[in-house]
Design an enzyme around this catalytic site. Sequence first.
Site, PDB file in Angstrom:
ATOM      1  N   PRO A 113       0.895  -1.113   0.048  1.00  0.00           N
ATOM      2  CA  PRO A 113       0.042   0.048   0.419  1.00  0.00           C
ATOM      3  C   PRO A 113       0.923   1.197  -0.441  1.00  0.00           C
ATOM      4  CG  PRO A 113      -0.216  -0.969   2.111  1.00  0.00           C
ATOM      5  CD  PRO A 113       0.298  -2.371   0.998  1.00  0.00           C
ATOM      6  N   ASN A 114       0.383   2.303  -0.912  1.00  0.00           N
ATOM      7  CA  ASN A 114       0.956   3.789  -0.787  1.00  0.00           C
ATOM      8  C   ASN A 114       2.402   3.811  -1.675  1.00  0.00           C
ATOM      9  OD1 ASN A 114      -0.655   4.814   0.760  1.00  0.00           O
ATOM     10  ND2 ASN A 114      -0.384   4.171   2.231  1.00  0.00           N
ATOM     11  N   ARG A 135       5.405  11.663  -3.202  1.00  0.00           N
ATOM     12  CA  ARG A 135       5.288  12.527  -1.998  1.00  0.00           C
ATOM     13  C   ARG A 135       6.939  11.949  -1.101  1.00  0.00           C
ATOM     14  NH1 ARG A 135       1.088  14.489  -4.059  1.00  0.00           N
ATOM     15  NH2 ARG A 135      -0.910  14.054  -2.923  1.00  0.00           N
ATOM     16  N   TYR A 143      11.666   8.476   0.860  1.00  0.00           N
ATOM     17  CA  TYR A 143      11.291   7.800  -0.230  1.00  0.00           C
ATOM     18  C   TYR A 143      12.649   7.284  -1.806  1.00  0.00           C
ATOM     19  CZ  TYR A 143       7.934   5.673   3.166  1.00  0.00           C
ATOM     20  OH  TYR A 143       7.678   5.227   4.182  1.00  0.00           O
ATOM     21  N   ASN A 196       7.787  -5.735  -1.337  1.00  0.00           N
ATOM     22  CA  ASN A 196       7.852  -4.843  -0.368  1.00  0.00           C
ATOM     23  C   ASN A 196       6.123  -4.384   0.286  1.00  0.00           C
ATOM     24  OD1 ASN A 196       7.633  -2.613   1.502  1.00  0.00           O
ATOM     25  ND2 ASN A 196       9.235  -1.065   0.135  1.00  0.00           N
ATOM     26  N   ALA A 230       3.580  -0.894   4.459  1.00  0.00           N
ATOM     27  CA  ALA A 230       3.156  -0.863   5.786  1.00  0.00           C
ATOM     28  C   ALA A 230       2.136  -2.173   6.321  1.00  0.00           C
ATOM     29  CB  ALA A 230       1.803   0.056   6.553  1.00  0.00           C
ATOM     30  N   GLU A 263      12.408  -9.684   0.886  1.00  0.00           N
ATOM     31  CA  GLU A 263      11.797  -8.489   1.437  1.00  0.00           C
ATOM     32  C   GLU A 263      12.530  -7.593   0.675  1.00  0.00           C
ATOM     33  OE1 GLU A 263      10.988  -9.173   5.660  1.00  0.00           O
ATOM     34  OE2 GLU A 263      10.157  -7.100   5.372  1.00  0.00           O
ATOM     35  N   HIS A 290      13.060  -3.246   2.033  1.00  0.00           N
ATOM     36  CA  HIS A 290      12.774  -1.954   2.010  1.00  0.00           C
ATOM     37  C   HIS A 290      13.209  -0.885   1.217  1.00  0.00           C
ATOM     38  CE1 HIS A 290       9.527  -3.453   4.520  1.00  0.00           C
ATOM     39  NE2 HIS A 290       9.911  -4.564   4.828  1.00  0.00           N
ATOM     40  N   ARG A 299      13.909   4.250  12.274  1.00  0.00           N
ATOM     41  CA  ARG A 299      11.774   5.146  12.258  1.00  0.00           C
ATOM     42  C   ARG A 299      11.654   4.383  13.481  1.00  0.00           C
ATOM     43  NH1 ARG A 299       9.676   4.274   6.092  1.00  0.00           N
ATOM     44  NH2 ARG A 299       9.213   6.450   7.610  1.00  0.00           N
TER      45      ARG A 299
HETATM   46  O1  CA2 Z   1      10.343   1.856   3.910  1.00  0.00           O
HETATM   47  C1  CA2 Z   1      10.056   1.312   2.673  1.00  0.00           C
HETATM   48  O2  CA2 Z   1      10.682   0.358   2.195  1.00  0.00           O
HETATM   49  C2  CA2 Z   1       8.682   0.552   3.859  1.00  0.00           C
HETATM   50  O3  CA2 Z   1       8.518  -0.829   3.467  1.00  0.00           O
HETATM   51  C3  CA2 Z   1       7.431   2.285   3.565  1.00  0.00           C
HETATM   52  C4  CA2 Z   1       6.460   1.813   4.039  1.00  0.00           C
HETATM   53  C5  CA2 Z   1       6.056   2.186   5.095  1.00  0.00           C
HETATM   54  O4  CA2 Z   1       5.210   1.632   6.042  1.00  0.00           O
HETATM   55  C6  CA2 Z   1       7.264   0.909   5.689  1.00  0.00           C
HETATM   56  O5  CA2 Z   1       7.001   0.969   7.065  1.00  0.00           O
HETATM   57  C7  CA2 Z   1       8.296   0.854   5.270  1.00  0.00           C
HETATM   58  C8  CA2 Z   1       5.503   2.796   3.327  1.00  0.00           C
HETATM   59  C9  CA2 Z   1       5.786   2.807   1.826  1.00  0.00           C
HETATM   60  C10 CA2 Z   1       4.884   3.990   1.090  1.00  0.00           C
HETATM   61  O6  CA2 Z   1       4.609   4.695  -0.180  1.00  0.00           O
HETATM   62  C11 CA2 Z   1       5.618   6.004  -0.076  1.00  0.00           C
HETATM   63  C12 CA2 Z   1       6.218   6.747  -0.835  1.00  0.00           C
HETATM   64  C13 CA2 Z   1       5.952   8.131  -1.314  1.00  0.00           C
HETATM   65  C14 CA2 Z   1       5.162   8.992  -0.692  1.00  0.00           C
HETATM   66  C15 CA2 Z   1       4.379   8.650   0.624  1.00  0.00           C
HETATM   67  C16 CA2 Z   1       4.000   6.810   0.936  1.00  0.00           C
END
Ligand code: CA2
Length: 146
Positions: A13-14, A21, A26, A77, A80, A101, A103, A110
């Site tokens: 997700p996201n 963003r 990221y 990946n 969340a 996996e 990230h 974090r």
């Molecule tokens: O660091 C990672 O790849 C995470 O899997 C990213 C997840 C986060 O919840 C994990 O703890 C770590 C969040 C992905 C959201 O991706 C976005 C990318 C750009 C803008 C907003 C969100």
Amino acid sequence: MTEQKKIMVIHGPNLNMLGKREPEVYGTATLEDVNRMLVQRATELDLVVEAFQSNHEGELVDAIQAAVDTCRGMIINPAAYTHTSVAIKDALILLDAPVIEVHISNVYKREPFRHVSMVSDVVSGKIVGLGVLGYKLALDALAEMV
Ligand code: CA2
């Protein structure tokens, strides 16, 4: 001609918001950039990549189940859902193929809830904190493993 080995790439997700963003966390590459880079690298490695992104846990479970009989390796990946999803963990257990996996951020720098992964004990390996380069490194590792 021998059939090319398929690597499934699952984005949680996201991650569709990548590059749009929070670039300080990221980076600036979009999800399309990541998928394009993986398809290109797969060609060099004589592999085929198929990528899937969803914001819905059940759809991610469906995609993992669908990969059981078709893919030789997986990069995931779970975003969340990494920190919460027993359903994704149980689906990954169904795979005989190696799973990496990934990230993008260093989850260990974090919040404490991001230090917990439901899936780390059922995957072959894990790459964190190297930005989107982690996906390429995961594909290179799978090329050696499959
Ligand atoms: O660091 C990672 O790849 C995470 O899997 C990213 C997840 C986060 O919840 C994990 O703890 C770590 C969040 C992905 C959201 O991706 C976005 C990318 C750009 C803008 C907003 C969100």
